[in-house]
Each structure stands twice: as structure tokens, then as C-alpha cells.
Write a protein that holds these residues in place. Structure first.
Motif, PDB file in Angstrom:
ATOM      1  N   ALA A  98      48.344  45.334  68.238  1.00 17.65           N
ATOM      2  CA  ALA A  98      49.732  45.641  68.632  1.00 17.65           C
ATOM      3  C   ALA A  98      50.707  44.643  68.008  1.00 17.65           C
ATOM      4  N   LYS A 101      51.164  45.604  64.346  1.00 12.27           N
ATOM      5  CA  LYS A 101      51.998  46.802  64.235  1.00 12.27           C
ATOM      6  C   LYS A 101      53.466  46.458  64.497  1.00 12.27           C
ATOM      7  N   GLY A 102      53.735  45.662  65.522  1.00 17.11           N
ATOM      8  CA  GLY A 102      55.114  45.269  65.833  1.00 17.11           C
ATOM      9  C   GLY A 102      55.754  44.487  64.702  1.00 17.11           C
ATOM     10  N   THR A 105      56.284  46.867  61.551  1.00 18.75           N
ATOM     11  CA  THR A 105      57.319  47.905  61.676  1.00 18.75           C
ATOM     12  C   THR A 105      58.657  47.360  62.152  1.00 18.75           C
ATOM     13  N   SER A 109      55.815  47.985  70.068  1.00 19.08           N
ATOM     14  CA  SER A 109      54.415  48.395  69.964  1.00 19.08           C
ATOM     15  C   SER A 109      53.755  48.147  71.319  1.00 19.08           C
TER      16      SER A 109
END
Length: 171
Positions: A98, A101-102, A105, A109
Motif C-alpha cells: 500500500a 502504491k501511494g 500514484t 491507497s
């Protein structure tokens, strides 16, 4: 940001949203900054503060040295969530997924289902991680987006109970 300022920002929110277990501020800390962060937290009154992680036997232990950490550095409310203070959420693969991903992007997340560090029962939880940035700072690359997270922690059972409060079980 100071501990007192952080607490002031979040303490009015928790009573309005009883399904939320805790809020935390989790900076990305490079290994060469570790001593600085640990010392600053001790000066803030947390005499035993250190970066932690789970051992193979699931005990909280001093975090092994690595290039970087994502530490639970400010937390509210502290009383029932004290074990999470200092925890390196990047030390766990579900949380790390997570985090990655955070940062990649620049958006919210979530983790998959996890056992919270502070869990004393047998409920599962999830973390919602929102990357936090300074205004007018470039965010064009993943490296520029790697700074810190505001984290909301939900205990799944508690969140569902809160959401269903007022609904009748009868048909």
C-alpha cells in the motif's frame, strides 16, 4: 509539524467518526535520519521510543537497519494505540504494498486485511494511507512523491458495528 499541533488537528475528528480507530502521521525516514527521529521523540517525552517491527515470532522488536522506514511518528489517540508508536509500517509486506502504491500514484491507497500492531483481541483492520505534500512542490516523479502519509486506521468489526448502529436485526 509538532506533536501538539498534530493532536490539535485530529482530536476533534475522532469523536465524530467512531468507526475510526486512530490517525497517525508517518514520515519516510532515511537510515541516516533514524537517530535524529528517535532522539526527538525521546525529547518529546517518549523515553523508550525506537523504530520497531514484528519479529518472526510476532513480537515487537527494534527495527533492523535498512535504507528507509515509514514510521508511525505522531498518533492520536495514544492511550490505546501506544504499541504502534514507532512501528515501521514498511517492515510488513501487506503494508509495504500500500505504501508503494501511494507513493507511486500520489493518491489514497489501502492495505489488505491486517492485524493491527495495537490489536489486543482478534479483530482485523485496514490502513488508509494518504500521501501528504508541501504546496508548490513538484510531484512529477515517484521519488518526489516519497515523503509522508496521513494514516487512518479502521478496525473492521468496529467500523461495521458503527455503520450499522440504529439498524434493527429483525425482519
Amino acid at each position: 509539524m509538532t506533536r501538539q499541533k498534530y493532536t490539535g488537528l485530529v482530536k476533534s475528528v475522532l469523536p465524530r467518526y467512531p468507526g475510526i480507530q486512530v490517525f497517525s502521521w508517518n514520515p519516510l525516514v532515511k537510515d541516516e535520519e533514524r537517530t535524529l527521529y528517535e532522539s526527538a521523540a525521546r525529547k518529546d517525552g517518549f523515553d523508550d521510543f525506537e523504530f520497531t517491527e514484528r519479529s518472526e515470532t510476532n513480537e515487537l522488536v527494534r527495527a533492523a537497519r535498512r535504507e528507509e522506514y515509514v514510521i508511525v511518528y505522531y498518533i492520536h489517540s495514544l492511550e490505546t494505540n501506544r504499541p504502534a508508536l514507532g512501528f515501521d509500517i514498511a517492515s510488513n509486506s501487506t503494508r509495504l504494498k500500500a505504501i508503494t502504491k501511494g507513493f507511486n500514484t500520489g493518491k489514497l491507497s489501502t492495505t489488505g486485511r491486517i492485524t493491527l500492531v495495537q490489536e489486543t483481541g482478534n479483530q482485523f483492520g485496514i490502513l488508509l494511507l494518504l500521501p501528504i505534500y508541501h504546496q508548490d512542490v513538484p510531484l512529477n516523479t515517484a521519488e518526489e512523491r516519497r515523503k509522508r502519509f496521513a494514516v487512518e486506521v479502521l478496525r473492521i468489526g468496529q467500523a461495521i458495528e458503527t455503520a450499522l448502529r440504529g439498524f434493527s436485526d429483525s425482519r
